[in-house]
Motif scaffolding. Structure first.
Motif, PDB file in Angstrom:
ATOM      1  N   UNK A 184       0.854  -1.185   0.000  1.00 14.85           N
ATOM      2  CA  UNK A 184       0.000   0.000   0.000  1.00 14.85           C
ATOM      3  C   UNK A 184       0.888   1.232   0.000  1.00 14.85           C
ATOM      4  N   UNK A 185       0.604   2.158  -0.876  1.00 17.41           N
ATOM      5  CA  UNK A 185       1.357   3.403  -0.944  1.00 17.41           C
ATOM      6  C   UNK A 185       1.081   4.194   0.335  1.00 17.41           C
ATOM      7  N   UNK A 186       2.137   4.596   1.066  1.00 20.38           N
ATOM      8  CA  UNK A 186       1.906   5.329   2.313  1.00 20.38           C
ATOM      9  C   UNK A 186       1.340   6.731   2.082  1.00 20.38           C
ATOM     10  N   UNK A 187       1.548   7.293   0.894  1.00 27.41           N
ATOM     11  CA  UNK A 187       1.064   8.649   0.612  1.00 27.41           C
ATOM     12  C   UNK A 187      -0.399   8.659   0.178  1.00 27.41           C
ATOM     13  N   UNK A 188      -0.730   7.835  -0.829  1.00 25.76           N
ATOM     14  CA  UNK A 188      -2.088   7.885  -1.387  1.00 25.76           C
ATOM     15  C   UNK A 188      -2.973   6.736  -0.929  1.00 25.76           C
ATOM     16  N   UNK A 189      -2.387   5.756  -0.209  1.00 27.92           N
ATOM     17  CA  UNK A 189      -3.112   4.599   0.324  1.00 27.92           C
ATOM     18  C   UNK A 189      -3.633   3.656  -0.770  1.00 27.92           C
ATOM     19  N   UNK A 236       3.956  -5.534  -6.185  1.00 23.55           N
ATOM     20  CA  UNK A 236       5.322  -5.356  -6.673  1.00 23.55           C
ATOM     21  C   UNK A 236       5.962  -6.736  -6.774  1.00 23.55           C
ATOM     22  N   UNK A 237       6.926  -6.857  -7.671  1.00 23.47           N
ATOM     23  CA  UNK A 237       7.644  -8.109  -7.824  1.00 23.47           C
ATOM     24  C   UNK A 237       8.969  -7.981  -7.080  1.00 23.47           C
ATOM     25  N   UNK A 238       9.184  -8.840  -6.078  1.00 22.67           N
ATOM     26  CA  UNK A 238      10.381  -8.760  -5.249  1.00 22.67           C
ATOM     27  C   UNK A 238      11.608  -9.336  -5.934  1.00 22.67           C
ATOM     28  N   UNK A 239      11.421 -10.067  -7.006  1.00 26.59           N
ATOM     29  CA  UNK A 239      12.553 -10.682  -7.705  1.00 26.59           C
ATOM     30  C   UNK A 239      13.176  -9.696  -8.670  1.00 26.59           C
ATOM     31  N   UNK A 240      14.492  -9.593  -8.595  1.00 25.16           N
ATOM     32  CA  UNK A 240      15.231  -8.762  -9.548  1.00 25.16           C
ATOM     33  C   UNK A 240      14.786  -7.325  -9.536  1.00 25.16           C
ATOM     34  N   UNK A 241      15.100  -6.622 -10.611  1.00 23.39           N
ATOM     35  CA  UNK A 241      14.706  -5.224 -10.730  1.00 23.39           C
ATOM     36  C   UNK A 241      15.393  -4.342  -9.729  1.00 23.39           C
TER      37      UNK A 241
END
Length: 145
Positions: free
Chosen positions: A124-129, A134-139
């Protein structure tokens, strides 16, 4: 009056057979902080493979695990990490020296790829909720572009 519904028709001989799906067994990741080796080099990227039954059973015979059950995750993570930066021989001593946040990341990553079969996480975005995945692998690291 009785109706008959035809079953699916057979495929013509000319069609190629369906290719089996390949199982992904290795997953790239990037640690939040990174492992710092003896020379001060920071290693953040790595690869974790899927665990086997043997990977989960062998640590149970380890004396360190018998003395302290919390050590199980250290031994288990060391078994399934195939690379951490330029380090290819990842052993429990390396995992012991990880920052706590990196060990927590790897424990969650292990659970995701072995139990859930994916590397996505709901956030959850802390600013806009707003909720998104999200993909935790790579990137790149979360919050960076």
């Amino acid at each position: 009056m009785r109706r008959t519904i035809a079953a699916a028709t057979a495929r013509p001989e000319a069609e190629s057979p369906v290719q089996p799906e390949r199982l992904r067994t290795e997953f790239a990741f990037e640690l939040p902080r990174g492992y710092v080796d003896e020379s001060g080099t920071v290693h953040r990227s790595g690869v974790m493979r899927l665990a086997t039954a043997r990977d989960e059973l062998i640590p149970l015979r380890d004396d360190r695990v018998r003395e302290n059950s919390a050590y199980l995750s250290v031994v288990l993570i060391a078994r399934v990490l195939t690379r951490l930066g330029t380090i290819e021989d990842v052993h429990p001593g390396v995992v012991e020296d990880l920052f706590a946040s990196d060990l927590a990341f790897l424990q969650d990553f292990y659970r995701r790829i072995n139990a859930e079969g994916h590397t996505r996480a709901a956030v959850t975005c802390p600013a806009c909720r707003e909720n998104f995945a999200v993909d935790l692998a790579g990137g790149g690291r979360l919050g960076e572009s």
